[in-house]
Write a protein that holds these residues in place. Structure first.
Motif, short mmCIF file in Angstrom:
data_model
loop_
_atom_site.label_atom_id
_atom_site.label_comp_id
_atom_site.label_asym_id
_atom_site.label_seq_id
_atom_site.Cartn_x
_atom_site.Cartn_y
_atom_site.Cartn_z
N TYR A 59 1.01 17.85 5.60
CA TYR A 59 1.26 18.53 4.33
C TYR A 59 2.17 19.76 4.43
N THR A 60 2.56 20.16 5.64
CA THR A 60 3.42 21.34 5.79
C THR A 60 4.58 21.02 6.73
N SER A 61 5.42 22.01 6.92
CA SER A 61 6.63 21.85 7.75
C SER A 61 6.37 22.08 9.24
N LYS A 62 5.11 22.31 9.62
CA LYS A 62 4.81 22.68 11.01
C LYS A 62 5.40 21.70 12.02
N GLY A 63 5.36 20.42 11.73
CA GLY A 63 5.81 19.42 12.70
C GLY A 63 7.29 19.45 12.99
N ASN A 64 8.06 20.18 12.18
CA ASN A 64 9.51 20.27 12.42
C ASN A 64 9.96 21.72 12.49
N LEU A 65 9.03 22.59 12.90
CA LEU A 65 9.31 24.03 12.88
C LEU A 65 9.11 24.64 14.27
N VAL A 66 10.16 25.26 14.79
CA VAL A 66 10.11 25.89 16.11
C VAL A 66 10.40 27.38 15.97
N ALA A 67 9.63 28.18 16.68
CA ALA A 67 9.88 29.63 16.73
C ALA A 67 10.76 29.95 17.92
N VAL A 68 11.82 30.71 17.69
CA VAL A 68 12.65 31.25 18.78
C VAL A 68 12.21 32.69 18.97
N ILE A 69 11.53 32.97 20.07
CA ILE A 69 10.85 34.25 20.25
C ILE A 69 11.41 35.01 21.45
N MET A 90 19.18 35.18 18.66
CA MET A 90 18.06 34.32 18.29
C MET A 90 18.37 33.53 17.01
N GLU A 91 19.06 34.17 16.07
CA GLU A 91 19.51 33.43 14.89
C GLU A 91 20.46 32.31 15.30
N GLY A 92 21.33 32.61 16.26
CA GLY A 92 22.25 31.60 16.76
C GLY A 92 21.53 30.42 17.37
N LYS A 93 20.47 30.71 18.12
CA LYS A 93 19.67 29.64 18.72
C LYS A 93 19.02 28.79 17.63
N ALA A 94 18.52 29.45 16.59
CA ALA A 94 17.91 28.73 15.48
C ALA A 94 18.92 27.80 14.80
N VAL A 95 20.14 28.28 14.65
CA VAL A 95 21.20 27.47 14.04
C VAL A 95 21.49 26.23 14.89
N LEU A 96 21.49 26.39 16.21
CA LEU A 96 21.76 25.25 17.09
C LEU A 96 20.65 24.21 17.01
N PHE A 106 12.67 29.53 12.96
CA PHE A 106 12.67 30.95 12.62
C PHE A 106 12.84 31.75 13.91
N ASP A 107 13.66 32.78 13.85
CA ASP A 107 13.75 33.69 14.99
C ASP A 107 12.73 34.81 14.80
#
Length: 464
Positions: A59-69, A90-96, A106-107
């Protein structure tokens, strides 16, 4: 390609500052849409998840969501610049992640250098994210952070600075050894550098068959040998029994040099002292341990790779992390284990031996690429990466028993992966490729206008 300072600053400030934004995936055009997206309709999926936590993936986006920390303590080429200054990276990594694998990201920049406190913060984020990409965290703290988070969390976690470089360089190493007719269990390999990437590279080379007695690691003080005192536990793992003290001594007769250190660490004489058909991966950025052209001029039998895009055999982490996380997320793996990393290594190595599609030639403005001394690993813009590496990683997770959502229809999965990168992306790429394939003479009016001048410069730089 030359990058101008003002171009980089303008790129990050034009329009909306930064490189990422949040876009809704559902319609929000009517009162009913709003009632379903939020109160009162949102209560229904909440109740389902409360009854079964795994339904959070449904029911949520968790399965396709990665944190760049990151905490910004070891930003490549810049050092400890702090969390705020690391945010563009980190934003750049998220874009890639999004561009190459369709992964939302999300960064998160954390103002904390104490590893125990950092671990506690990241662990608390597990309900939100399907995976965690740790980035630009200094050694030796990064080892403790990743190890403990992998033990405490049940989602894929990877410190890309360690494992990304290890995976890509391992694929290049296997193919380079095949070309020169050497076996990994017979070579002598020198690693210059003892940081996060060097340690992970060394461990993966050993997993691929390199003999421990044939691995020589050097740090800024020379060879890590039995005479050294006050070594931390990580460095002590790589003590050699060979009677060598300096990098120059270690280079004599070695088959492979892997540099993860500083510019100009080795000389032409060092390269001349290596064994027949030497392999040099000079991966320091932005300037390698030895200049590419100088090294190639020194030895005609040399195979060389760098971290730079303007030379052949670029060891670029973008060949790995988007697709490794894609495969891990798609089977809901509880971790990224050694089997998955090795699967990525072999998938990349094998892909380089296949016939290269025309779209890759066009993207790089070249007539021909084939497996050989100057093409050890695939190019980053090769569209086959997502359908090659991700399935290999997913299958390895399934085979090692850590996949909570096994794939049953691999043909459908292949199609799903293609959809992840988006049809609009294909259309744009096709237009650019056609423009490059059949260049036209273009006349720009208003040459005194900055935007017109910039457009002309971009067309020239991109060879359109």
């Amino acid at each position: 390609m030359k990058i101008r300072k003002q171009d980089a600053l303008n790129y990050h400030t034009q329009g909306q500052p930064g490189k990422i934004e949040v876009v809704p995936t559902k319609m929000l055009s009517t009162q009913l849409d709003l009632a379903l997206a939020y109160s009162p309709g949102v209560a229904e999926p909440c109740k389902e998840i409360a009854a079964n936590k795994d339904d959070v993936y449904k029911y949520t986006s968790k399965g396709n969501l990665v944190a760049v920390i990151s905490n910004g303590t070891a930003v490549l080429g810049l050092g400890n610049i702090g969390p705020e200054a690391s945010k563009p990276v980190m934003e750049g990594k998220a874009v890639l992640f999004k561009k190459y694998a369709g992964i939302d990201s999300f960064d998160i920049e954390i103002d904390e250098e104490d590893p125990d406190a950092f671990i506690k913060i990241v662990k608390a984020l597990e309900p939100t994210f399907g995976g965690v990409n740790l980035e630009d965290i200094k050694a030796p703290e990064c080892f403790k952070i990743e190890t403990e988070l992998r033990e405490k969390m049940h989602i894929p976690i990877m410190h890309d600075d360690q494992h990304g470089t290890a995976i890509i360089s391992s694929a290049a190493l296997l193919n380079a050894l095949e070309i020169v007719g050497k076996k990994i269990d017979e070579i002598v390999l020198v690693v210059n550098g003892a940081g996060a990437a060097a340690v992970s590279c060394s461990r993966l080379y050993l997993a691929l068959g390199l003999k421990r007695e044939n691995l020589i690691m050097c740090d800024s003080k020379g060879v890590i040998n039995a005479t050294r005192t006050n070594l931390d536990a990580t460095k002590a793992e790589f003590i050699t029994t060979r009677k060598l003290n300096t990098l120059q001594e270690a280079m004599k007769g070695c088959d492979v040099f892997v540099g993860l250190s500083v510019a100009d660490a080795i000389t032409p004489e060092d390269v001349l002292n290596m064994a027949k058909d030497p392999i040099v991966f000079a991966l320091a950025n932005p300037n390698p341990e030895i200049d590419y052209n100088l090294a190639k001029k020194t030895r005609t039998d040399l195979i060389m790779g760098t971290g730079r895009s303007d030379h052949p055999n670029q060891v670029n982490n973008v060949l790995g992390f988007p697709y490794i996380f894609r495969g891990a997320l798609d089977v809901r793996a509880t971790e990224i284990n050694e089997a998955m990393k090795l699967a990525a290594v072999h998938a990349l190595a094998d892909l380089a031996k296949e016939s290269v599609p025309d779209i890759v030639f066009q993207a790089y403005g070249i007539d021909r690429i084939q497996f050989g001394r100057e093409y050890l690993i695939p190019k980053p813009l090769d569209p086959r990466l997502i359908t090659t590496v991700s399935p290999a990683v997913a299958k390895a997770a399934m085979d090692s028993g850590i996949a909570r959502n096994p794939i049953t229809d691999w043909g459908q999965y292949h199609q799903d992966l293609l959809k992840r990168v988006g049809i609009d992306q294909k259309l744009t790429s096709r237009i650019i490729e056609r423009a490059k394939q059949n260049p036209k003479q273009i006349v720009f009016a208003e040459a005194d206008h900055p935007k017109i001048l910039k457009a002309a410069q971009i067309l020239q730089d991109e060879k359109i």
